[in-house]
Scaffold this active site. Structure first.
Site, PDB file in Angstrom:
ATOM      1  CB  CYS A  36     -18.173 -10.169  -1.802  1.00 10.06           C
ATOM      2  SG  CYS A  36     -18.129  -9.858  -0.025  1.00 10.06           S
ATOM      3  CG  ASN A  92     -18.339  -5.746   3.420  1.00 14.87           C
ATOM      4  OD1 ASN A  92     -18.504  -4.757   4.126  1.00 14.87           O
ATOM      5  ND2 ASN A  92     -17.161  -6.040   2.937  1.00 14.87           N
ATOM      6  CB  CYS A  99     -17.051 -14.615   3.024  1.00 11.35           C
ATOM      7  SG  CYS A  99     -18.268 -15.367   4.125  1.00 11.35           S
ATOM      8  NE  ARG A 100     -17.698 -13.943  -2.233  1.00 17.32           N
ATOM      9  CZ  ARG A 100     -18.677 -13.909  -3.102  1.00 17.32           C
ATOM     10  NH1 ARG A 100     -18.480 -14.348  -4.328  1.00 17.32           N
ATOM     11  NH2 ARG A 100     -19.876 -13.456  -2.761  1.00 17.32           N
ATOM     12  CB  SER A 101     -15.318  -7.740  -0.222  1.00 15.35           C
ATOM     13  OG  SER A 101     -16.349  -7.625   0.707  1.00 15.35           O
ATOM     14  CG  ASP A 146     -21.126 -16.994  -1.515  1.00 16.25           C
ATOM     15  OD1 ASP A 146     -20.468 -17.084  -0.461  1.00 16.25           O
ATOM     16  OD2 ASP A 146     -22.310 -16.643  -1.553  1.00 16.25           O
TER      17      ASP A 146
HETATM   18  P1  4NP Z   1     -19.547 -12.873   0.924  1.00 19.44           P
HETATM   19  O1  4NP Z   1     -20.253 -14.238   1.385  1.00 19.44           O
HETATM   20  O2  4NP Z   1     -20.422 -12.281  -0.150  1.00 19.44           O
HETATM   21  O3  4NP Z   1     -18.226 -13.329   0.388  1.00 19.44           O
HETATM   22  O4  4NP Z   1     -19.431 -12.013   2.165  1.00 19.44           O
HETATM   23  C1  4NP Z   1     -21.595 -14.320   1.800  1.00 19.44           C
HETATM   24  C2  4NP Z   1     -21.938 -13.966   3.078  1.00 19.44           C
HETATM   25  C3  4NP Z   1     -23.235 -14.077   3.494  1.00 19.44           C
HETATM   26  C4  4NP Z   1     -24.204 -14.563   2.628  1.00 19.44           C
HETATM   27  C5  4NP Z   1     -23.847 -14.910   1.333  1.00 19.44           C
HETATM   28  C6  4NP Z   1     -22.536 -14.780   0.916  1.00 19.44           C
HETATM   29  N1  4NP Z   1     -25.534 -14.704   3.053  1.00 19.44           N
HETATM   30  O5  4NP Z   1     -26.359 -15.205   2.261  1.00 19.44           O
HETATM   31  O6  4NP Z   1     -25.869 -14.349   4.190  1.00 19.44           O
END
Ligand code: 4NP
Length: 166
Positions: A10, A13, A15-17, A128
């Protein structure tokens, strides 16, 4: 023994992955296939390198008896030689990885979107959830569980040793 190597990717790294990785681990354990896999997750960005999963991913995973044990890292060129399958959470992640892969002549990985494996083969984004609430993480969990199950079905069809040795 031959291992199938799977990387979930993602943006951050956190939240989703890592959640996808935890769900995948639970499902292959339940199917008795754990020994046949190496799996990991990574982000296309380095903002959160070294961090544990977001507390909301941790919470949702815990509700399903999954303990997330991951430290965020950024995807790197070596991953394209290591992993058989790279599963991107959304279109932006997919395009980022595709462009990075195109700069490398020798790659082993096949790149997919996570929801190429949902029931409709929709290829839609796993959204996201970072700027929303816990509800968004619940929805992400459901999408990931469905897609991981169908992805494992696909692997069982395409790697017959999974069926015979498990
Ligand atoms: P992820 O979510 O891609 O699912 O881990 C996010 C985590 C952090 C951010 C964006 C999306 N950020 O902008 O910090």
């Amino acid at each position: 023994m031959r291992e199938i190597k799977v990387l979930f990717v993602c943006l951050g790294n956190i939240c989703r992955s890592p959640l996808a990785e935890g769900i995948f681990k639970k499902l292959i354990e339940e199917r008795g296939l754990l020994k046949h896999f190496h799996f990991d997750s990574a982000g296309t960005a380095a903002y959160h390198t070294g961090s544990p999963p977001d507390p909301r991913s941790f919470e949702i995973a815990g509700q399903h008896n999954i303990l997330l044990e991951h430290t965020a890292r950024k995807i790197n060129d070596h991953d394209f030689q290591t992993f058989d399958y790279i599963l991107a959470m959304d279109t932006s992640n997919y395009q980022h990885i595709k462009a990075q892969m195109e700069r490398h002549p020798k790659i082993k990985s096949q790149l997919f979107k996570m929801r190429d494996f949902d029931a409709q083969k929709s290829g839609r984004d796993v959204p996201d959830p970072y700027y929303g609430g816990l509800k968004g993480f619940e929805k992400v969990y459901e999408m990931l569980e469905e897609a991981c199950n169908i992805f494992i079905d696909y692997l069982e069809e395409n790697h017959p040793f999974l069926q015979s040795n498990s």
